[in-house]
Design a protein around this motif. Structure first.
Motif, mmCIF file in Angstrom:
data_model
loop_
_atom_site.group_PDB
_atom_site.id
_atom_site.type_symbol
_atom_site.label_atom_id
_atom_site.label_comp_id
_atom_site.label_asym_id
_atom_site.label_seq_id
_atom_site.Cartn_x
_atom_site.Cartn_y
_atom_site.Cartn_z
ATOM 1 N N ASP A 68 -4.149 -0.753 2.748
ATOM 2 C CA ASP A 68 -2.688 -0.641 2.738
ATOM 3 C C ASP A 68 -2.091 -1.127 1.418
ATOM 4 O OD1 ASP A 68 -3.741 -3.183 3.846
ATOM 5 O OD2 ASP A 68 -1.625 -3.776 3.859
ATOM 6 N N LYS A 69 -2.878 -1.850 0.626
ATOM 7 C CA LYS A 69 -2.393 -2.345 -0.665
ATOM 8 C C LYS A 69 -2.366 -1.266 -1.740
ATOM 9 C CE LYS A 69 -3.885 -6.459 -1.900
ATOM 10 N NZ LYS A 69 -4.837 -7.576 -2.183
ATOM 11 N N ILE A 70 -2.717 -0.047 -1.369
ATOM 12 C CA ILE A 70 -2.801 1.020 -2.364
ATOM 13 C C ILE A 70 -1.461 1.288 -3.046
ATOM 14 C CG2 ILE A 70 -2.381 2.915 -0.749
ATOM 15 C CD1 ILE A 70 -4.514 4.508 -2.299
ATOM 16 N N LEU A 71 -0.357 1.074 -2.347
ATOM 17 C CA LEU A 71 0.947 1.330 -2.968
ATOM 18 C C LEU A 71 1.229 0.380 -4.121
ATOM 19 C CD1 LEU A 71 3.286 2.125 0.070
ATOM 20 C CD2 LEU A 71 1.822 3.659 -1.252
ATOM 21 N N LYS A 72 0.496 -0.718 -4.190
ATOM 22 C CA LYS A 72 0.667 -1.655 -5.306
ATOM 23 C C LYS A 72 0.102 -1.106 -6.616
ATOM 24 C CE LYS A 72 0.559 -5.831 -2.408
ATOM 25 N NZ LYS A 72 1.941 -6.284 -2.707
ATOM 26 N N VAL A 73 -0.782 -0.112 -6.527
ATOM 27 C CA VAL A 73 -1.368 0.447 -7.749
ATOM 28 C C VAL A 73 -0.878 1.860 -8.055
ATOM 29 C CG1 VAL A 73 -3.430 -0.965 -7.450
ATOM 30 C CG2 VAL A 73 -3.451 1.388 -6.648
ATOM 31 N N LEU A 74 -0.214 2.495 -7.090
ATOM 32 C CA LEU A 74 0.310 3.833 -7.322
ATOM 33 C C LEU A 74 1.742 3.779 -7.840
ATOM 34 C CD1 LEU A 74 -0.892 5.767 -4.130
ATOM 35 C CD2 LEU A 74 -1.963 5.726 -6.394
ATOM 36 N N ASP A 75 2.096 4.763 -8.635
ATOM 37 C CA ASP A 75 3.486 4.933 -9.048
ATOM 38 C C ASP A 75 4.232 5.702 -7.953
ATOM 39 O OD1 ASP A 75 3.034 3.711 -11.547
ATOM 40 O OD2 ASP A 75 2.287 5.617 -12.365
ATOM 41 N N THR A 76 5.545 5.587 -7.940
ATOM 42 C CA THR A 76 6.328 6.271 -6.908
ATOM 43 C C THR A 76 6.164 7.789 -6.978
ATOM 44 O OG1 THR A 76 8.269 6.196 -8.359
ATOM 45 C CG2 THR A 76 8.032 4.430 -6.722
ATOM 46 N N VAL A 109 2.026 11.071 1.976
ATOM 47 C CA VAL A 109 1.255 12.115 1.309
ATOM 48 C C VAL A 109 0.926 11.603 -0.087
ATOM 49 C CG1 VAL A 109 1.236 14.487 0.456
ATOM 50 C CG2 VAL A 109 2.348 13.960 2.633
ATOM 51 N N LEU A 110 -0.365 11.379 -0.336
ATOM 52 C CA LEU A 110 -0.815 10.764 -1.580
ATOM 53 C C LEU A 110 -1.498 11.799 -2.468
ATOM 54 C CD1 LEU A 110 -2.634 7.662 0.000
ATOM 55 C CD2 LEU A 110 -0.210 7.852 -0.577
ATOM 56 N N GLN A 142 -5.869 12.772 -6.922
ATOM 57 C CA GLN A 142 -6.323 12.415 -8.264
ATOM 58 C C GLN A 142 -5.768 11.070 -8.701
ATOM 59 O OE1 GLN A 142 -5.661 15.541 -11.214
ATOM 60 N NE2 GLN A 142 -7.873 15.825 -11.269
ATOM 61 N N ALA A 143 -4.501 10.838 -8.428
ATOM 62 C CA ALA A 143 -3.890 9.556 -8.776
ATOM 63 C C ALA A 143 -4.561 8.418 -8.018
ATOM 64 C CB ALA A 143 -2.391 9.587 -8.484
ATOM 65 N N VAL A 144 -4.848 8.642 -6.747
ATOM 66 C CA VAL A 144 -5.527 7.620 -5.949
ATOM 67 C C VAL A 144 -6.878 7.268 -6.569
ATOM 68 C CG1 VAL A 144 -6.678 7.177 -3.737
ATOM 69 C CG2 VAL A 144 -4.365 8.140 -3.776
ATOM 70 N N TRP A 145 -7.686 8.282 -6.850
ATOM 71 C CA TRP A 145 -9.026 8.023 -7.387
ATOM 72 C C TRP A 145 -8.955 7.345 -8.756
ATOM 73 C CZ3 TRP A 145 -14.139 9.357 -5.746
ATOM 74 C CH2 TRP A 145 -14.203 9.846 -4.443
ATOM 75 N N GLU A 146 -8.083 7.805 -9.612
ATOM 76 C CA GLU A 146 -8.025 7.252 -10.967
ATOM 77 C C GLU A 146 -7.485 5.824 -10.977
ATOM 78 O OE1 GLU A 146 -5.691 10.036 -13.131
ATOM 79 O OE2 GLU A 146 -7.219 11.623 -13.061
ATOM 80 N N LYS A 147 -6.411 5.576 -10.248
ATOM 81 C CA LYS A 147 -5.759 4.264 -10.330
ATOM 82 C C LYS A 147 -6.462 3.216 -9.481
ATOM 83 C CE LYS A 147 -1.444 6.358 -11.772
ATOM 84 N NZ LYS A 147 -0.012 6.617 -11.548
ATOM 85 N N VAL A 148 -7.016 3.619 -8.352
ATOM 86 C CA VAL A 148 -7.801 2.675 -7.561
ATOM 87 C C VAL A 148 -9.085 2.312 -8.298
ATOM 88 C CG1 VAL A 148 -9.132 2.388 -5.430
ATOM 89 C CG2 VAL A 148 -6.823 3.336 -5.341
ATOM 90 N N LEU A 149 -9.732 3.298 -8.918
ATOM 91 C CA LEU A 149 -10.944 3.021 -9.689
ATOM 92 C C LEU A 149 -10.653 2.040 -10.818
ATOM 93 C CD1 LEU A 149 -13.912 3.579 -10.350
ATOM 94 C CD2 LEU A 149 -13.155 5.574 -11.685
ATOM 95 N N ASP A 150 -9.575 2.254 -11.529
ATOM 96 C CA ASP A 150 -9.209 1.341 -12.613
ATOM 97 C C ASP A 150 -8.976 -0.072 -12.088
ATOM 98 O OD1 ASP A 150 -8.327 0.933 -15.466
ATOM 99 O OD2 ASP A 150 -6.452 0.436 -14.462
#
Length: 255
Positions: free
Chosen positions: A201-209, A224-225, A228-236
């Motif tokens: 649930d903490k994923i919104l802390k790394v995603l942009d709006t 709705v996520l 690509q953004a999920v994979w790139e920003k969570v990986l980072d």
């Protein structure tokens, strides 16, 4: 009718007919206090209609019945343990189920067979041949339909790229029964998560709006996520902070 409303609500959240999506779901949340005309099958039909020229995926995980004590997976018969919609989906017309003893994915639509058939090559639950990697490669979307943000199986695929110390357990031999009854053996390294609680649930802390949309689909809260953004920003984030998406459980006796 509810089916038409589901389609309209998903379109309002940016889902297009040509999209590749995976849907994690809570049928109960979708219904609210009311019954949906046509039941769970009508929801699956509405999801198919929403991406009628694209691809629909639902996780059909089976870790409750396929265990270290019962290492048998039948792609046609082993039930899903993650809700009524995945169970309806796996039996649905035109669906291909990827072959993995605990982390299979049901796929329908454009290139469904091609997307599903390579998963059997993986040694891990969400390896490079998983449909979830293909979702990212095809610039798809992750739909969290009434279930919150926690049950996001794509997160496991990203964790496998970093291998934090909590991720893996033991590896086991499994008997696989494929379409037509053909039998095959495989060895899979399981996920462990010993001593931690998943906090996806903490994923919104790394995603942009701009990377996600939030709204209602029938009675359910829906995210709705952008995959690509999920994979790139969570990986980072995991490369910098491998324990960011888990809480470490306190040992007994520790305050």
């Amino acid at each position: 009718m509810e089916a038409a409303k589901i389609i309209k609500d998903l379109q309002a959240l940016g889902i297009k007919s040509c999209d590749v999506i995976i849907v994690h779901s809570s049928y109960k949340s979708l219904c609210g206090k009311e019954k949906i005309e046509g039941g769970a099958q009508s929801v699956i039909d509405a999801l198919k209609e929403t991406v009628k020229t694209g691809t629909l995926m639902l996780p059909t995980l089976s870790y409750e019945s396929v265990t270290p004590k019962n290492r048998v997976f039948d792609v046609s018969k082993t039930p899903s343990c993650v809700g009524v919609l995945p169970e309806i989906m796996r039996k649905s017309e035109g669906v291909y189920r990827s072959v993995h003893p605990t982390h299979s994915i049901a796929v329908w639509g454009k290139d469904a067979k091609e997307i599903a058939e390579t998963h059997i090559k993986d040694f891990t639950p969400v390896g490079p041949n998983s449909p979830l990697h293909e979702l990212k490669r095809r610039k798809g979307k992750i739909v969290m339909l009434g279930c919150g943000l926690e049950p996001n199986t794509s997160m496991h695929g990203i964790e496998e790229l970093v291998v934090p110390n909590y991720l893996y357990g033991k590896n086991y031999d499994y008997d696989l029964f494929l379409q037509g009854g053909k039998r095959q053996k495989t060895n899979i390294l399981s996920h462990g998560f010993k001593g931690v609680e998943q906090r996806y649930d903490k994923i919104l802390k790394v995603l942009d709006t701009a990377d996600y949309k939030f709204g209602k689909v029938l009675h359910a809260d829906c995210y709705v996520l952008d995959a690509q953004a999920v994979w790139e920003k969570v990986l980072d984030k995991l490369k910098k902070s491998p324990l960011f998406f888990v809480d470490v459980k306190k040992k007994k006796g520790n305050k």
